[in-house]
Design an enzyme around this catalytic site. Structure first.
Site, mmCIF file in Angstrom:
data_model
loop_
_atom_site.group_PDB
_atom_site.id
_atom_site.type_symbol
_atom_site.label_atom_id
_atom_site.label_comp_id
_atom_site.label_asym_id
_atom_site.label_seq_id
_atom_site.Cartn_x
_atom_site.Cartn_y
_atom_site.Cartn_z
ATOM 1 N N THR A 60 1.572 6.938 0.715
ATOM 2 C CA THR A 60 0.757 5.850 0.177
ATOM 3 C C THR A 60 1.014 5.629 -1.308
ATOM 4 O OG1 THR A 60 -1.540 5.045 0.069
ATOM 5 C CG2 THR A 60 -1.189 7.328 -0.520
ATOM 6 N N SER B 168 0.803 -1.228 0.000
ATOM 7 C CA SER B 168 0.000 0.000 0.000
ATOM 8 C C SER B 168 0.832 1.273 0.000
ATOM 9 C CB SER B 168 -0.881 0.055 1.252
ATOM 10 O OG SER B 168 -1.456 -1.179 1.512
ATOM 11 N N ARG C 168 -5.357 9.317 -10.737
ATOM 12 C CA ARG C 168 -6.137 9.510 -9.512
ATOM 13 C C ARG C 168 -5.218 9.882 -8.342
ATOM 14 N NH1 ARG C 168 -6.244 7.114 -4.107
ATOM 15 N NH2 ARG C 168 -8.358 7.236 -3.327
ATOM 16 N N VAL C 169 -5.615 10.890 -7.613
ATOM 17 C CA VAL C 169 -4.899 11.293 -6.397
ATOM 18 C C VAL C 169 -5.894 11.207 -5.243
ATOM 19 C CG1 VAL C 169 -3.803 13.230 -5.211
ATOM 20 C CG2 VAL C 169 -3.258 12.774 -7.611
ATOM 21 N N GLY C 170 -5.441 10.638 -4.138
ATOM 22 C CA GLY C 170 -6.335 10.476 -2.986
ATOM 23 C C GLY C 170 -6.158 11.583 -1.963
ATOM 24 N N ASP C 171 -6.483 11.252 -0.731
ATOM 25 C CA ASP C 171 -6.413 12.227 0.361
ATOM 26 C C ASP C 171 -5.006 12.425 0.911
ATOM 27 O OD1 ASP C 171 -6.633 9.490 1.250
ATOM 28 O OD2 ASP C 171 -6.822 10.258 3.302
ATOM 29 N N THR D 174 -2.512 2.964 3.711
ATOM 30 C CA THR D 174 -1.741 4.189 3.897
ATOM 31 C C THR D 174 -1.187 4.287 5.318
ATOM 32 O OG1 THR D 174 -3.282 5.266 2.423
ATOM 33 C CG2 THR D 174 -1.973 6.703 3.852
ATOM 34 N N GLY E 48 -9.692 7.345 0.189
ATOM 35 C CA GLY E 48 -9.366 8.764 0.159
ATOM 36 C C GLY E 48 -10.501 9.657 -0.287
ATOM 37 N N THR F 227 -6.469 7.108 7.028
ATOM 38 C CA THR F 227 -6.198 5.986 6.144
ATOM 39 C C THR F 227 -7.536 5.492 5.609
ATOM 40 O OG1 THR F 227 -5.119 3.822 5.980
ATOM 41 C CG2 THR F 227 -6.321 4.270 8.009
ATOM 42 N N GLY F 228 -7.488 4.755 4.507
ATOM 43 C CA GLY F 228 -8.732 4.229 3.955
ATOM 44 C C GLY F 228 -9.087 4.901 2.644
HETATM 45 N N1 GLY Z 1 -5.990 6.916 1.677
HETATM 46 C C1 GLY Z 1 -5.244 6.620 0.548
HETATM 47 C C2 GLY Z 1 -5.927 6.817 -0.715
HETATM 48 O O1 GLY Z 1 -7.144 6.762 -0.791
HETATM 49 O O2 GLY Z 1 -5.255 7.027 -1.689
#
Ligand code: GLY
Length: 328
Positions: free
Chosen positions: A205, A85, A215-218, A187, A241, A238-239
């Site tokens: 992450t 991850s 794609r970009v997460g949180d 993450t 995003g 975490t989780g």
């Molecule tokens: N929390 C990591 C992501 O969703 O990319």
């Protein structure tokens, strides 16, 4: 009313949660530990990250700076090919590219971030260089890579054989759905408070497995994946995003602590907010938060059962189960 009873009463709520004291006692097992006011302390998402907290503790126990501690900690899973991850060994996007997101904050409120970065094993260290060596907060994609190479980072292939095999297997069905508590890690988000009560945070992450390219997460978004304020405390997420981005979860946790909430109550508020605003999505998605306040107290909470975290405090590196919102 004794302190323990007061705390239990304070944290009870209805709605989606099962709101009985016995339920609550089961999921928040050690009030004394939540309330320990002992420095230094570091917290990280997910139980397998004990080596990361140990690396952070190495810095903290010698009187080092929280910022150095969280960077050292985050680098551990980044370099671990077994961790699917984060960093090297991270699962790729749906086109087979490993793309990485990370951010870091120090006790002065300075922040650095990289997103959609490829080929660099330690995005957290690149994020720190963005913070310390540029006038910007965030660099993205090709620009982030160019900056990393200028700074002397090595270009590497981060796709391991096992990550490639997992991707090949995924392509058979190409099902685009999040997996709750994937292998009980995800993450890594860390927050540390050093002996001088300086606070810092880091988050790194490889993002959602088999995500769309780009794609970009949180995790690289200051206030979503992580946020610290030296006057108050810090939080990391975490989780999935997308759910954290829509609610600026880590910022929300810190603001709740600013209003006087205990870190445990603050993380519960952020999870509850997600559940209330995005009720149709939470059934199939996990989000977890960890937090520390300036007193060294901590909290951890998630949507679903199964989120755990590591707390290194008073010389002990402990894996602990977080409380959770939904039954089942
Ligand atoms: N929390 C990591 C992501 O969703 O990319």
């Amino acid at each position: 009313m004794n302190t323990r009873r007061k705390f239990l009463q304070h944290t009870l709520w209805g709605g989606l949660a099962a709101g009985s004291a016995s339920f609550w006692e089961r999921i928040v097992p050690n009030i004394d530990l939540l309330n320990a006011d002992v420095l230094p302390v570091v917290i990280a998402t997910w139980g397998p990250n004990t080596k990361a907290t140990a690396a952070a503790w190495e810095v903290l126990s010698k009187g080092g700076r929280a910022l150095d501690a969280v960077e050292a900690g985050a680098r551990v899973p980044e370099a671990d090919p077994e961790d699917s991850s984060v960093g090297y060994g991270g699962l790729p996007d749906r086109d087979g590219n490993v793309t990485l997101d990370a951010c870091i904050m120090d006790e002065f409120g300075n922040a650095g971030s990289v997103n959609f970065l490829q080929h660099i094993m330690h995005p957290i260290s690149v994020a720190r260089r963005v913070m310390e060596k540029t006038p910007h907060v965030m660099l993205s994609g090709e620009g982030a890579l160019q900056f990393a190479l200028q700074e002397g980072f090595k270009k590497e292939n981060l796709l391991t054989d096992s990550a490639r095999q997992a991707w090949e297997a995924w392509k058979v069905k190409s099902e685009y759905k999040p997996v709750i508590n994937i292998e009980r890690h995800d993450t890594i988000g860390m927050v540390a408070l050093d002996k001088q009560r300086r606070i810092a945070g880091a988050c790194t992450t490889s993002g959602l497995a088999f995500k769309m390219h780009g794609r970009v997460g949180d995790s690289p978004i200051i206030g979503a994946g992580m946020f610290v304020d030296n006057e108050v405390g810090g939080a990391a997420a975490t989780g999935l995003g997308e759910l954290v981005l829509r609610t600026l979860g880590s910022f929300l946790v810190v603001e709740e602590m600013r209003r006087g909430a205990h870190p445990q109550k603050a993380v519960e508020t952020a999870v509850k907010r997600i559940a209330r605003k995005h009720a149709s999505l939470v059934k199939d998605a996990q989000v977890g938060f960890v937090a520390i306040d300036k007193k060294g107290r901590h909290g951890a909470f998630s949507i679903h059962k199964g989120f755990n975290y590591v707390l290194y405090q008073q010389g002990e590196n402990k894996v602990m189960e977080a409380g959770h919102l939904l039954r089942g």
